[in-house]
Design a protein around this motif. Sequence first.
Motif, PDB file in Angstrom:
ATOM      1  N   LEU A   1      -8.161  -2.790  20.137  1.00 23.68           N
ATOM      2  CA  LEU A   1      -8.573  -1.423  20.437  1.00 23.68           C
ATOM      3  C   LEU A   1      -9.468  -0.882  19.322  1.00 23.68           C
ATOM      4  O   LEU A   1     -10.516  -0.284  19.575  1.00 23.68           O
ATOM      5  CB  LEU A   1      -7.335  -0.546  20.622  1.00 23.68           C
ATOM      6  CG  LEU A   1      -7.552   0.903  20.998  1.00 23.68           C
ATOM      7  CD1 LEU A   1      -8.319   1.015  22.307  1.00 23.68           C
ATOM      8  CD2 LEU A   1      -6.210   1.615  21.112  1.00 23.68           C
ATOM      9  N   HIS A   2      -9.066  -1.105  18.089  1.00 20.52           N
ATOM     10  CA  HIS A   2      -9.865  -0.674  16.941  1.00 20.52           C
ATOM     11  C   HIS A   2     -11.250  -1.326  16.977  1.00 20.52           C
ATOM     12  O   HIS A   2     -12.266  -0.657  16.768  1.00 20.52           O
ATOM     13  CB  HIS A   2      -9.138  -1.040  15.646  1.00 20.52           C
ATOM     14  CG  HIS A   2      -9.887  -0.683  14.419  1.00 20.52           C
ATOM     15  ND1 HIS A   2     -10.780  -1.542  13.821  1.00 20.52           N
ATOM     16  CD2 HIS A   2      -9.884   0.445  13.670  1.00 20.52           C
ATOM     17  CE1 HIS A   2     -11.301  -0.961  12.761  1.00 20.52           C
ATOM     18  NE2 HIS A   2     -10.770   0.246  12.635  1.00 20.52           N
TER      19      HIS A   2
ATOM     20  N   ARG B   1     -15.300  -2.439  27.385  1.00 22.26           N
ATOM     21  CA  ARG B   1     -15.358  -0.989  27.575  1.00 22.26           C
ATOM     22  C   ARG B   1     -15.814  -0.668  28.998  1.00 22.26           C
ATOM     23  O   ARG B   1     -15.244   0.202  29.655  1.00 22.26           O
ATOM     24  CB  ARG B   1     -16.290  -0.348  26.556  1.00 22.26           C
ATOM     25  CG  ARG B   1     -16.422   1.149  26.744  1.00 22.26           C
ATOM     26  CD  ARG B   1     -17.363   1.791  25.752  1.00 22.26           C
ATOM     27  NE  ARG B   1     -16.602   2.099  24.549  1.00 22.26           N
ATOM     28  CZ  ARG B   1     -16.868   1.621  23.354  1.00 22.26           C
ATOM     29  NH1 ARG B   1     -17.865   0.802  23.172  1.00 22.26           N
ATOM     30  NH2 ARG B   1     -16.149   1.960  22.317  1.00 22.26           N
ATOM     31  N   SER B   2     -16.813  -1.385  29.491  1.00 24.03           N
ATOM     32  CA  SER B   2     -17.328  -1.123  30.837  1.00 24.03           C
ATOM     33  C   SER B   2     -16.318  -1.498  31.921  1.00 24.03           C
ATOM     34  O   SER B   2     -16.368  -0.956  33.019  1.00 24.03           O
ATOM     35  CB  SER B   2     -18.644  -1.860  31.064  1.00 24.03           C
ATOM     36  OG  SER B   2     -18.441  -3.254  31.144  1.00 24.03           O
ATOM     37  N   HIS B   3     -15.399  -2.396  31.602  1.00 23.34           N
ATOM     38  CA  HIS B   3     -14.356  -2.786  32.559  1.00 23.34           C
ATOM     39  C   HIS B   3     -13.058  -2.021  32.336  1.00 23.34           C
ATOM     40  O   HIS B   3     -11.997  -2.442  32.816  1.00 23.34           O
ATOM     41  CB  HIS B   3     -14.113  -4.299  32.482  1.00 23.34           C
ATOM     42  CG  HIS B   3     -15.171  -5.082  33.171  1.00 23.34           C
ATOM     43  ND1 HIS B   3     -16.310  -5.506  32.521  1.00 23.34           N
ATOM     44  CD2 HIS B   3     -15.289  -5.501  34.448  1.00 23.34           C
ATOM     45  CE1 HIS B   3     -17.066  -6.159  33.377  1.00 23.34           C
ATOM     46  NE2 HIS B   3     -16.484  -6.169  34.548  1.00 23.34           N
ATOM     47  N   ARG B   4     -13.136  -0.917  31.595  1.00 24.00           N
ATOM     48  CA  ARG B   4     -12.020   0.004  31.393  1.00 24.00           C
ATOM     49  C   ARG B   4     -10.802  -0.655  30.754  1.00 24.00           C
ATOM     50  O   ARG B   4      -9.670  -0.429  31.146  1.00 24.00           O
ATOM     51  CB  ARG B   4     -11.641   0.691  32.699  1.00 24.00           C
ATOM     52  CG  ARG B   4     -12.842   1.381  33.329  1.00 24.00           C
ATOM     53  CD  ARG B   4     -12.610   2.601  34.128  1.00 24.00           C
ATOM     54  NE  ARG B   4     -11.425   3.369  33.932  1.00 24.00           N
ATOM     55  CZ  ARG B   4     -11.319   4.433  33.116  1.00 24.00           C
ATOM     56  NH1 ARG B   4     -12.352   4.793  32.405  1.00 24.00           N
ATOM     57  NH2 ARG B   4     -10.203   5.099  33.034  1.00 24.00           N
ATOM     58  N   VAL B   5     -11.050  -1.473  29.736  1.00 22.02           N
ATOM     59  CA  VAL B   5      -9.974  -2.128  29.008  1.00 22.02           C
ATOM     60  C   VAL B   5      -9.329  -1.162  28.002  1.00 22.02           C
ATOM     61  O   VAL B   5      -8.138  -1.260  27.723  1.00 22.02           O
ATOM     62  CB  VAL B   5     -10.486  -3.411  28.315  1.00 22.02           C
ATOM     63  CG1 VAL B   5      -9.462  -3.997  27.373  1.00 22.02           C
ATOM     64  CG2 VAL B   5     -10.875  -4.436  29.372  1.00 22.02           C
TER      65      VAL B   5
ATOM     66  N   PRO C   1     -19.449  -7.595  19.376  1.00 25.07           N
ATOM     67  CA  PRO C   1     -19.865  -6.306  19.935  1.00 25.07           C
ATOM     68  C   PRO C   1     -20.276  -6.383  21.405  1.00 25.07           C
ATOM     69  O   PRO C   1     -20.030  -5.456  22.174  1.00 25.07           O
ATOM     70  CB  PRO C   1     -21.054  -5.901  19.057  1.00 25.07           C
ATOM     71  CG  PRO C   1     -20.825  -6.600  17.771  1.00 25.07           C
ATOM     72  CD  PRO C   1     -20.177  -7.904  18.144  1.00 25.07           C
ATOM     73  N   THR C   2     -20.862  -7.495  21.801  1.00 25.66           N
ATOM     74  CA  THR C   2     -21.245  -7.661  23.208  1.00 25.66           C
ATOM     75  C   THR C   2     -20.006  -7.685  24.097  1.00 25.66           C
ATOM     76  O   THR C   2     -19.975  -7.037  25.151  1.00 25.66           O
ATOM     77  CB  THR C   2     -22.048  -8.966  23.389  1.00 25.66           C
ATOM     78  OG1 THR C   2     -23.176  -8.936  22.522  1.00 25.66           O
ATOM     79  CG2 THR C   2     -22.507  -9.130  24.824  1.00 25.66           C
TER      80      THR C   2
ATOM     81  N   HIS D   1     -20.350   8.622  21.781  1.00 29.49           N
ATOM     82  CA  HIS D   1     -19.080   8.414  22.497  1.00 29.49           C
ATOM     83  C   HIS D   1     -18.119   7.547  21.675  1.00 29.49           C
ATOM     84  O   HIS D   1     -16.910   7.713  21.748  1.00 29.49           O
ATOM     85  CB  HIS D   1     -19.308   7.840  23.900  1.00 29.49           C
ATOM     86  CG  HIS D   1     -19.712   6.394  23.928  1.00 29.49           C
ATOM     87  ND1 HIS D   1     -20.978   5.974  23.644  1.00 29.49           N
ATOM     88  CD2 HIS D   1     -19.000   5.295  24.204  1.00 29.49           C
ATOM     89  CE1 HIS D   1     -21.042   4.664  23.744  1.00 29.49           C
ATOM     90  NE2 HIS D   1     -19.861   4.218  24.088  1.00 29.49           N
ATOM     91  N   CYS D   2     -18.651   6.655  20.860  1.00 29.62           N
ATOM     92  CA  CYS D   2     -17.793   5.830  20.003  1.00 29.62           C
ATOM     93  C   CYS D   2     -17.173   6.659  18.885  1.00 29.62           C
ATOM     94  O   CYS D   2     -16.012   6.450  18.521  1.00 29.62           O
ATOM     95  CB  CYS D   2     -18.571   4.659  19.428  1.00 29.62           C
ATOM     96  SG  CYS D   2     -19.067   3.455  20.673  1.00 29.62           S
ATOM     97  N   LYS D   3     -17.936   7.599  18.345  1.00 31.13           N
ATOM     98  CA  LYS D   3     -17.387   8.498  17.331  1.00 31.13           C
ATOM     99  C   LYS D   3     -16.250   9.319  17.910  1.00 31.13           C
ATOM    100  O   LYS D   3     -15.220   9.522  17.272  1.00 31.13           O
ATOM    101  CB  LYS D   3     -18.476   9.418  16.781  1.00 31.13           C
ATOM    102  CG  LYS D   3     -19.478   8.738  15.887  1.00 31.13           C
ATOM    103  CD  LYS D   3     -20.500   9.734  15.391  1.00 31.13           C
ATOM    104  CE  LYS D   3     -21.542   9.072  14.519  1.00 31.13           C
ATOM    105  NZ  LYS D   3     -22.527  10.038  14.019  1.00 31.13           N
TER     106      LYS D   3
END
Length: 103
Positions: free
Chosen positions: A60-61, A28-32, A21-22, A72-74
């Motif tokens: 991605l999942h 996510r923060s690096h726009r992957v 998760p980390t 935002h995850c939902k």
Amino acid sequence: LLGCTDIEKMSRMFLAMSSSPTNCDLMRSHRVVPLLVQLLHGPGQPRPSKEIRFRVSRALHNIVHSHPTEKHCKREAKVLAALPGGGGVLSFERPPASSSMDR
């Protein structure tokens, strides 16, 4: 890794990184996430192999579902489910057998 052009290598690395998760938060923060969607559904690109599509869709999942209680995850999970084939994840039960094993 984002500057890499070897999709095979990228798919393996993103899948390995998405097990934590980390790391999912970091990716996510690096726009992957947009990059992974583009690899799966990008216009004008050749379609990757089944193995690559499986790894990319699984990564991605994992990223999208890393924090299922956050708003935002939902929202991302709903968008992922709306993509053709459920974002590609639902179309595969398990990783396809490698081509060297097929006979």
